[in-house]
Enzyme design. Structure first.
Site, short mmCIF file in Angstrom:
data_model
loop_
_atom_site.label_atom_id
_atom_site.label_comp_id
_atom_site.label_asym_id
_atom_site.label_seq_id
_atom_site.Cartn_x
_atom_site.Cartn_y
_atom_site.Cartn_z
N THR A 27 0.85 -1.19 0.00
CA THR A 27 0.00 0.00 0.00
C THR A 27 0.88 1.24 0.00
O THR A 27 1.90 1.28 0.69
CB THR A 27 -0.90 0.02 1.25
OG1 THR A 27 -1.69 -1.16 1.27
CG2 THR A 27 -1.79 1.25 1.28
N CYS A 33 3.68 12.47 -6.35
CA CYS A 33 4.59 11.34 -6.50
C CYS A 33 4.01 10.31 -7.47
O CYS A 33 2.82 10.31 -7.75
CB CYS A 33 4.82 10.66 -5.15
SG CYS A 33 5.59 11.72 -3.92
N HIS A 50 8.14 4.28 -5.30
CA HIS A 50 7.39 5.50 -4.93
C HIS A 50 8.42 6.63 -4.96
O HIS A 50 9.23 6.74 -4.05
CB HIS A 50 6.79 5.33 -3.54
CG HIS A 50 5.99 6.53 -3.09
ND1 HIS A 50 4.94 6.39 -2.21
CD2 HIS A 50 6.08 7.85 -3.34
CE1 HIS A 50 4.42 7.59 -1.96
NE2 HIS A 50 5.12 8.49 -2.64
#
Length: 160
Positions: A27, A33, A50
């Site tokens: 998650t 981003c 990420h």
């Protein structure tokens, strides 16, 4: 009696990546981003990054905070697990433009992802980028499925 599979969970913080060889739901929450989700359809292995900014400028640490570094490192981690570009598919999420200024970081973050995936010969099969709202995604490393929902409210424009 049937065996119940245990699915691990992992929260992916900004400037990080994760490659799972066991069943994991990863998650993360994205604003401007980007997360690139890679999935090898033969090996059934998934990886996700990420990143916050499109390019490392050559100064300071070459970290996965930067798209060009994060994508290359994610692909190399997949290669270390014997994944091949011709077996991989990619999905891109995030890249909202949540602040009014001309830098358009979200758009630039998404563009570097598309360009690098093309350069590496990895097929982009899904994307949900841009707009003004953040996203929460959950990536299943064994199936390659990504569940996404928008978070926050869209910015109102015009009027009082």
């Amino acid at each position: 009696m049937s065996k119940v599979e245990t699915i691990a969970t992992h929260f992916l913080y900004p400037s990080n990546l994760f490659v799972g060889t066991t069943h994991t739901e990863v998650t993360t929450v994205l604003g401007s981003c980007i997360s690139v989700c890679l999935y090898d359809q033969v090996k059934k292995i998934g990886g996700i990054n990420h990143y916050m900014l499109p390019f490392w400028n050559g100064q300071g640490l070459a970290s996965v905070k930067f798209g060009n570094i994060a994508i290359e490192r994610l692909i190399k981690e997949m290669y270390r697990k014997n994944c091949k570009p011709e077996n991989m598919i990619a999905k891109i999420f995030g890249g909202a433009n949540q602040v009014d200024f001309t830098a358009r970081i979200g758009d630039r973050n998404a563009e570097v992802a598309r360009d690098m995936l093309k350069e590496y010969g990895i097929r982009l099969v899904a994307h949900n980028t841009g707009g003004q709202r953040g996203r929460k995604i959950i990536f299943d490393t064994v199936s390659g499925v990504v569940r996404m929902k928008f978070v926050g409210k869209a910015k109102q424009t015009g009027g009082e």
